[in-house]
Scaffold this active site. Structure first.
Site, PDB file in Angstrom:
ATOM      1  N   GLN A  22       2.873  11.611   3.870  1.00  0.00           N
ATOM      2  CA  GLN A  22       4.171  12.243   3.719  1.00  0.00           C
ATOM      3  C   GLN A  22       4.022  13.689   3.226  1.00  0.00           C
ATOM      4  O   GLN A  22       3.117  13.990   2.452  1.00  0.00           O
ATOM      5  CB  GLN A  22       5.045  11.477   2.709  1.00  0.00           C
ATOM      6  CG  GLN A  22       5.655  10.204   3.259  1.00  0.00           C
ATOM      7  CD  GLN A  22       4.629   9.132   3.526  1.00  0.00           C
ATOM      8  OE1 GLN A  22       3.781   8.827   2.703  1.00  0.00           O
ATOM      9  NE2 GLN A  22       4.684   8.558   4.712  1.00  0.00           N
ATOM     10  N   LYS A  43      -1.831   1.356   4.210  1.00  0.00           N
ATOM     11  CA  LYS A  43      -0.901   2.482   4.393  1.00  0.00           C
ATOM     12  C   LYS A  43      -1.703   3.697   4.830  1.00  0.00           C
ATOM     13  O   LYS A  43      -2.333   4.365   4.023  1.00  0.00           O
ATOM     14  CB  LYS A  43      -0.140   2.787   3.111  1.00  0.00           C
ATOM     15  CG  LYS A  43       0.953   3.831   3.302  1.00  0.00           C
ATOM     16  CD  LYS A  43       1.808   3.953   2.066  1.00  0.00           C
ATOM     17  CE  LYS A  43       3.036   4.825   2.343  1.00  0.00           C
ATOM     18  NZ  LYS A  43       2.684   6.190   2.715  1.00  0.00           N
ATOM     19  N   SER A  61      -2.662   3.632   0.186  1.00  0.00           N
ATOM     20  CA  SER A  61      -2.604   5.053   0.491  1.00  0.00           C
ATOM     21  C   SER A  61      -3.809   5.814  -0.033  1.00  0.00           C
ATOM     22  O   SER A  61      -4.907   5.651   0.468  1.00  0.00           O
ATOM     23  CB  SER A  61      -1.299   5.617  -0.066  1.00  0.00           C
ATOM     24  OG  SER A  61      -1.069   6.907   0.413  1.00  0.00           O
TER      25      SER A  61
END
Length: 419
Positions: A352, A348, A323
């Site tokens: 979010q 990733k 991420s």
């Protein structure tokens, strides 16, 4: 693989191999991690909103009269026939959680008020726990310890990186999301938590009762290596990480740092704002990362021209770098600003959004994909290193960490010396 999340850590006092293996040697956090595990690049959005105003649009009502009737019928059956008494709040929370579970997305979730409070504590990196970082595979739901901090209850009890957590109190560790599981590991200071783990090479599970203590998570650690080369390990991108990183850079520059190694091995990611602030500090003017939602709306994060570090750099990565760590590695790669060393990252490439609801509960929802400066979405693929090199530590497990025995740090030093 998974979604990353830190669970219960504490600062170490010495630069030992456990830190090195966690921060210095590549056992730095995984969150197959929260995050593996679900920590991800996350927008932390303040304030409250009501259903239908999340994005300023109008919500469609999926709970019509027939759905309400069925919910009431099912809950009545549970209340009357379930073999134990049922908490009404648990039933309603289950409805909300089920709505997000139906997405089939391990990174989207509903948090009740207590769970949201725990989530925010994790973001602030201060809590009472045992001093270990956990990882959950989003497919198998298996939970592993990926790092144990020095001088913490977890280390003193004998827990080790690599241990698979089977049970927390009377809870099957694979029965719930890691974000919820860690709320059962944390607790009142000086109280004890029961853990059952399975360790490679051991025929039977091992049981521990670990005393909880106040935990202040160190997300940044640094030291001078040799000549003019400095080392900075970033365990995750939390709320205070950017400030700590800048301070560490200044301290190492005062000690003569002219070249830099940044260690993102096992870093599960964290807050998008944190990694972009650090990249703004490092990179010259230009695009850092951009996100796109399903409507094609694009949001860019850029580096301005006010400041950047004109330092030769090597960045250490591995399969647990996820991420926000991949945002970092992708920007460095696309700008050709440093050398990536290690193994391919987690992959990733989605973001979010966390937002509080009007009743102090909250949701975390995957809202967009992110792209590197050159337009690549690395979700499911990861970022390949410039120099492929599997991690190997030639020192002994019980000895103080020696960076010269970490083959990836050693290779980074060699590359920087050659520049």
């Amino acid at each position: 693989m998974e979604d990353f999340q830190p669970a219960v850590r504490m600062t170490g006092k010495k630069q030992k191999r456990s830190f090195a293996k966690g921060v210095l040697t590549g056992v730095i956090s995984t969150l197959g991690i929260l995050l593996l595990l679900g920590i991800a690049g996350v927008f932390w959005i303040q304030g409250r909103f009501s259903a239908g105003s999340f994005w300023g649009g109008t919500a469609e009502n999926i709970v019509d009269s027939s759905v309400r009737a069925k919910i009431n019928e099912l809950s009545a059956v549970i209340r009357q026939y379930y073999y134990e008494d049922v908490d009404e709040k648990d039933l309603t929370d289950g409805l909300y959680k089920g709505l997000f579970a139906s997405l089939g997305d391990p990174y989207s979730a509903y948090y009740n008020e207590d769970e949201y409070e725990e989530l925010m504590i994790s973001a602030e990196a201060k809590y009472s726990g045992i001093g270990a970082v956990l990882q959950q595979d989003s497919k198998t739901m298996e939970v592993h310890i990926v790092r144990v901090y020095d001088d913490t209850p977890a280390q003193k009890a004998g827990l080790k990186a690599g241990d698979r957590v089977l049970q927390v109190e009377d809870i099957d560790a694979s029965s719930m999301q890691l974000t919820e599981l860690v709320t059962h590991i944390r607790g009142e200071e000086n109280s004890k938590v029961y853990l059952k783990v399975l360790r490679e090479g051991e025929p039977e599970p091992i049981e521990y009762r670990v005393k909880r203590s106040r935990v202040d998570v160190p997300t940044v650690q640094g030291m001078m290596l040799e000549d003019d080369i400095g080392y900075i390990g970033i365990a995750e991108f939390g709320e205070a990480t950017a400030k700590a990183f800048k301070q560490q850079v200044r301290e190492l520059q005062e000690q003569g740092m002219e070249k830099m190694i940044i260690d993102l091995r096992d870093n599960p990611g964290g807050m998008l704002a944190s990694v972009t602030e650090i990249l703004d500090y490092i990179l010259p003017e230009g695009l850092i990362v951009y996100t796109e939602d399903k409507y094609g709306n694009r949001q860019e994060e850029v580096s301005d021209a006010e400041h950047y570090l004109d330092l030769p750099m090597a960045v250490l990565i591995n399969g647990n770098s996820a991420s926000s760590s991949e945002i970092f590695a992708g920007a460095v790669r696309d700008y050709d600003y440093g050398t990536l060393i290690g193994t391919t990252t987690y992959g990733k490439g989605i973001v979010q959004t966390v937002r509080a609801l009007s009743d102090n509960s909250a949701i975390k929802l995957t809202t967009a994909k992110y792209f590197t400066p050159k337009g690549e979405n690395i979700h499911g693929k990861g970022i390949e290193p410039d120099i492929e090199l599997k991690y190997k530590y030639s020192g002994k497990e019980d000895e103080e960490f020696d960076y010269t025995k970490d083959n990836q740090i050693r290779r980074a030093v060699r590359e920087l010396k050659a520049e």
